[in-house]
Design an enzyme around this catalytic site. Sequence first.
Site, mmCIF file in Angstrom:
data_model
loop_
_atom_site.group_PDB
_atom_site.id
_atom_site.type_symbol
_atom_site.label_atom_id
_atom_site.label_comp_id
_atom_site.label_asym_id
_atom_site.label_seq_id
_atom_site.Cartn_x
_atom_site.Cartn_y
_atom_site.Cartn_z
ATOM 1 N N ASN A 223 0.827 -1.207 0.000
ATOM 2 C CA ASN A 223 0.000 0.000 0.000
ATOM 3 C C ASN A 223 0.862 1.258 0.000
ATOM 4 O OD1 ASN A 223 -2.354 -1.523 0.045
ATOM 5 N ND2 ASN A 223 -2.449 -1.547 2.280
ATOM 6 N N HIS B 210 -1.061 -7.338 5.640
ATOM 7 C CA HIS B 210 -2.282 -7.443 6.453
ATOM 8 C C HIS B 210 -1.973 -8.060 7.809
ATOM 9 C CE1 HIS B 210 -5.132 -7.149 2.736
ATOM 10 N NE2 HIS B 210 -4.414 -6.061 2.944
ATOM 11 N N TYR C 95 0.719 -9.241 -2.719
ATOM 12 C CA TYR C 95 1.112 -7.948 -2.165
ATOM 13 C C TYR C 95 2.625 -7.736 -2.231
ATOM 14 C CZ TYR C 95 -3.573 -6.852 -0.495
ATOM 15 O OH TYR C 95 -4.910 -6.539 -0.429
#
Length: 794
Positions: free
Chosen positions: A210, A268, A277
């Site tokens: 992210n 996560h 990811y």
Amino acid sequence: MDVSRRQTLALAGAGAVATLVARAGIASAATGSADDPYEPLLARAAQQLTGGAFDPKDPDFATALTALDTQASGWWQRIDTSVGRKALWADLSPASDPSVFGGSYSRLRTLATAWATPGTSLTGQAAVRDGILDALRFLHTVGYNASRSETGNWWFWEIGSPRALMDICVLLRADLPAEDRDAYVKTVARFVPDADRRTNYPSLAETGANRADKAVILALRGLLAGDPGALVLARDGLSDVRDNGKNSLFQYVTSGDGFYRDGSFVQHSDVAYTGTYGSVLLNGAGQLIALLGGSDWAVTGPSANVLYEAVERSFGPFLFDGLMMDAVRGRAISRESARDHNDGASAVSYILQLADTAPQAYADRWRAAAKGWILRNTETPYKELIGIPALARAKALLEDPAVRPADRLTGHFVFADMDRVVHRRASWACTLSLSSKRIAAYEMGNGENLHGWYTGDGMTYLYDGDDLDAFGDAFWPTVDAYRLPGTTVDTRTRADLGTGGGTDTFRPKNAVAGGAVLDARFGAAAMELIADGSTLRAKKAWFFLDNAVVALGAGITASDGRTIETVVENRNLHAEGAHRLIVDGHRQPMELGWSAELGDARWAHLEGTGGYVFPSGGPLRALREERTGTWRSLSTGGSTTPVSRRYATLWFDHGPSPDSASYAYVLLPGSTETATLAWSRSLPARVLANDAAVQAVASPRLGLLAAHFWAAGSVDGLSSDGPGTVLVCRRDEGISVAVADPGRTATTLTVRLPFPVSKVVSADDTVSVTPGLRPVLTVRVGGSRGHTHLARLL
């Protein structure tokens, strides 16, 4: 090289396309002087999206170009341009919904890419350009603008939509009115002011993929707005300057999200996520390094070494002939459009992108590995899975005679920080997906991974170089999700997972999950199974040898009155598979629906997969069946079209409510029928113990003794004063010892060896050795997070 020049070289004489390129060059001159620091970088960003210069007539680009054209043309033909429309596409309505405008921006990016890429039916068309500009204004008015507050899934507001919007603006910048550009930049600045925080939850720091995504968005916004401050934030976001490196992507972490020194990657908080990811992080960081390279905002310094080392340490072990192993793909296994081959191809592309800017020593090794991955996968060719930018790199690589393709990676790898184990040999690989109170058994949510119940309960993935589609060929929608290979399960009926919005994970209560690696060649792993919603408990262990994997189970106990099963194999035979199954020399029936209890079976052989040996006999059950399912059953976004595949399944039936049941089986990947029979008779690896106290295997030929102690105990003269995993290899050249505490409960372990030691050749600083007739190793395992401690002795 300047993108407009590269495109001009490729498009000379291409009519409308040449006009497009010329116009882009005029726009560059109009937006700044020759010293304009932004336009060259914007041109570079456009090249990252379109691939730069290539010949549209080159047959190597035909598949990728056709795929882009087909998809973009389809969106263009169905776009709604009517007055009073509520959405751009009928299936994405209303446009005010974040998931809808998020998907709409993604489609518009595809259109813009096709418009800016030479050789499509939309290339350079004024109508397409004007349609995209009009669509952007519509979405800005009714959906994504700076006056709105976030609702629904934050990702659409802060990553998905702004990234697609900025990409579109980069591609259309020569034709994008300044008023529109400024409005879109303002919107993105509202929702992505920096890479450090979740905008709708400011106390939450961004991590991993992210953070990388947001840094790229910041950079594109800064370039489009001519805002050096945003570019500084983008660059510094990678290393988290704001919080003194606390969430830097260029550091090893010891908890939470990020890369670990042992090669693990977690996102996560508790999900093993290298394949999705982790790959996204590699892409984002690599793209930003390439985008800003040579500018005033270049990412410099030795900190990027963590990213460089991750290619071989984190990604390499999980890439098998270019496919990405499902054990590190999380809920992505339920996505119809994202098979293991697709995610593998993406990772290979990102590695080659990073190689463009990495130090040569790294880049040379990566390119050799990538060439091997690409050339070996002929079942699902890499060139058919990637877009034009990645294809351009791959084409150059494959045509470079100086790059010799690397052989398959071999070795044993324990990823203690994410509960994964990989054992690789020249023609096959075996991967364990474990879980614990530290690492989730599965992630579900947003309507994905509805049947992931047992994927972290010791699922055993066997990869064979002769069948690279075992898990990629509609495995997940058709396999019996209650019978995943390697798992011990309660046969209770389970409800679908994660049908609502948002994501969540399930972490079991067990502490033990992991193991030890010896000489990068052998390994032992263990997992205490504490089943979800059941009284089922089991002690499971695996021992990895040169050509075999020995799997043991003990203490299998339950009291719910339901049948408990341990699945040896559930092999995808594909749509028309008629692979022979031989048990104890007898060929089993071929008809679908056949099942049998095979009693005291001692060995089996499945054509195209390998052999299975049962040192303790049965009762073994077998089934040959055809299963039909849909991707919709796994993901609410999946297709409802039925797909069918055939399976051969072997399992132990422990009966209802077993009390201290056990099992033992040996996997012989790639073994012939004759070799399997010979192995079953000679038993070159012997089971020494298989109970709730210790599980152990010895291979005299290899000089190997391996054990997992569930409590203090001894086996064959090897002893431990507490729980832990121990491997000892005694050969002419010396003795190697590996010790780990996968339960992370001990401070020290005292291990006694069954033979004399005269000298310590080397030992980790956590290992103290007292030589003698009964040598003693004292291993300080406290704080080592389940990692292996080594000693070499004489």
